[in-house]
Design a protein around this motif. Sequence first.
Motif, PDB file in Angstrom:
ATOM      1  N   LEU A 279      13.675   4.758   4.286  1.00  0.00           N
ATOM      2  CA  LEU A 279      14.439   5.428   5.334  1.00  0.00           C
ATOM      3  C   LEU A 279      15.875   4.921   5.283  1.00  0.00           C
ATOM      4  CD1 LEU A 279      11.841   4.988   8.225  1.00  0.00           C
ATOM      5  CD2 LEU A 279      12.188   7.036   6.827  1.00  0.00           C
ATOM      6  N   GLY A 280      16.521   5.056   4.132  1.00  0.00           N
ATOM      7  CA  GLY A 280      17.865   4.515   3.944  1.00  0.00           C
ATOM      8  C   GLY A 280      17.774   3.019   3.713  1.00  0.00           C
ATOM      9  N   MET A 281      18.537   2.243   4.472  1.00  0.00           N
ATOM     10  CA  MET A 281      18.501   0.782   4.342  1.00  0.00           C
ATOM     11  C   MET A 281      17.219   0.188   4.923  1.00  0.00           C
ATOM     12  SD  MET A 281      20.854  -0.579   2.592  1.00  0.00           S
ATOM     13  CE  MET A 281      20.782  -2.296   3.064  1.00  0.00           C
ATOM     14  N   ILE A 282      16.537   0.956   5.740  1.00  0.00           N
ATOM     15  CA  ILE A 282      15.272   0.493   6.321  1.00  0.00           C
ATOM     16  C   ILE A 282      14.129   1.078   5.504  1.00  0.00           C
ATOM     17  CG2 ILE A 282      13.771   0.615   8.348  1.00  0.00           C
ATOM     18  CD1 ILE A 282      16.286   0.830  10.055  1.00  0.00           C
ATOM     19  N   LYS A 283      13.116   0.261   5.290  1.00  0.00           N
ATOM     20  CA  LYS A 283      11.892   0.726   4.639  1.00  0.00           C
ATOM     21  C   LYS A 283      10.726   0.340   5.538  1.00  0.00           C
ATOM     22  CE  LYS A 283      13.621  -0.060  -0.037  1.00  0.00           C
ATOM     23  NZ  LYS A 283      14.920  -0.628   0.253  1.00  0.00           N
ATOM     24  N   ILE A 284       9.810   1.259   5.714  1.00  0.00           N
ATOM     25  CA  ILE A 284       8.563   0.937   6.397  1.00  0.00           C
ATOM     26  C   ILE A 284       7.553   0.648   5.291  1.00  0.00           C
ATOM     27  CG2 ILE A 284       6.760   1.699   7.969  1.00  0.00           C
ATOM     28  CD1 ILE A 284       9.550   1.350   9.272  1.00  0.00           C
ATOM     29  N   LEU A 285       7.090  -0.583   5.240  1.00  0.00           N
ATOM     30  CA  LEU A 285       6.128  -0.999   4.233  1.00  0.00           C
ATOM     31  C   LEU A 285       4.765  -1.119   4.888  1.00  0.00           C
ATOM     32  CD1 LEU A 285       8.181  -3.913   2.608  1.00  0.00           C
ATOM     33  CD2 LEU A 285       8.180  -1.492   1.969  1.00  0.00           C
TER      34      LEU A 285
ATOM     35  N   TYR B 101       0.820  -1.212   0.000  1.00  0.00           N
ATOM     36  CA  TYR B 101       0.000   0.000   0.000  1.00  0.00           C
ATOM     37  C   TYR B 101       0.857   1.266   0.000  1.00  0.00           C
ATOM     38  CZ  TYR B 101      -3.944   2.966   1.299  1.00  0.00           C
ATOM     39  OH  TYR B 101      -4.913   3.939   1.325  1.00  0.00           O
ATOM     40  N   VAL B 102       1.883   1.301   0.862  1.00  0.00           N
ATOM     41  CA  VAL B 102       2.774   2.469   0.952  1.00  0.00           C
ATOM     42  C   VAL B 102       4.195   1.979   1.190  1.00  0.00           C
ATOM     43  CG1 VAL B 102       3.381   4.528   2.307  1.00  0.00           C
ATOM     44  CG2 VAL B 102       0.984   3.996   1.902  1.00  0.00           C
ATOM     45  N   VAL B 103       5.164   2.671   0.577  1.00  0.00           N
ATOM     46  CA  VAL B 103       6.589   2.411   0.813  1.00  0.00           C
ATOM     47  C   VAL B 103       7.193   3.683   1.385  1.00  0.00           C
ATOM     48  CG1 VAL B 103       8.800   1.818  -0.239  1.00  0.00           C
ATOM     49  CG2 VAL B 103       6.689   0.827  -1.155  1.00  0.00           C
TER      50      VAL B 103
ATOM     51  N   MET C 170       4.549   0.692  -4.963  1.00  0.00           N
ATOM     52  CA  MET C 170       3.209   0.717  -4.400  1.00  0.00           C
ATOM     53  C   MET C 170       2.265  -0.041  -5.333  1.00  0.00           C
ATOM     54  SD  MET C 170       3.127   4.525  -2.638  1.00  0.00           S
ATOM     55  CE  MET C 170       1.754   4.982  -3.587  1.00  0.00           C
ATOM     56  N   GLY C 171       1.372  -0.825  -4.747  1.00  0.00           N
ATOM     57  CA  GLY C 171       0.430  -1.620  -5.514  1.00  0.00           C
ATOM     58  C   GLY C 171       0.949  -3.001  -5.870  1.00  0.00           C
TER      59      GLY C 171
END
Length: 119
Positions: free
Chosen positions: A65-71, A60-62, A92-93
Amino acid sequence: IDSSGDKLILHTPVFVTSIDGKLMDLFKRNMRQKVRIGLRPSDIVVKKVQESGFFPSNLYVVEPLGMIKILTLEKNNIKFQVKYIGSDTFEMGEKVYFGFPVEKLYYFDFDTGRNYLQE
């Protein structure tokens, strides 16, 4: 939670998994049909291909944050966040698959909020 023979099955709107070991004994003693569950975002694994024990969802959203991603994943109109560390790129999607070690689930009494794992 449903009983299926000698197994207990946890049904959620997002995934289905079995409960075994010490937890199965605990739930059989205090059988509740409804529990609240918790899972830390960092305990969820995301993959781009289906593997055994992984469940499909939509991305839904990416939030990079550098090497970290909040998905933020979405399944059955339920959104939940995953802390992803790695080099994969996501759109996204996109359809992705999530899984987790079942021992990382937290179980709470539906009415009182009491943590079953602290018994």
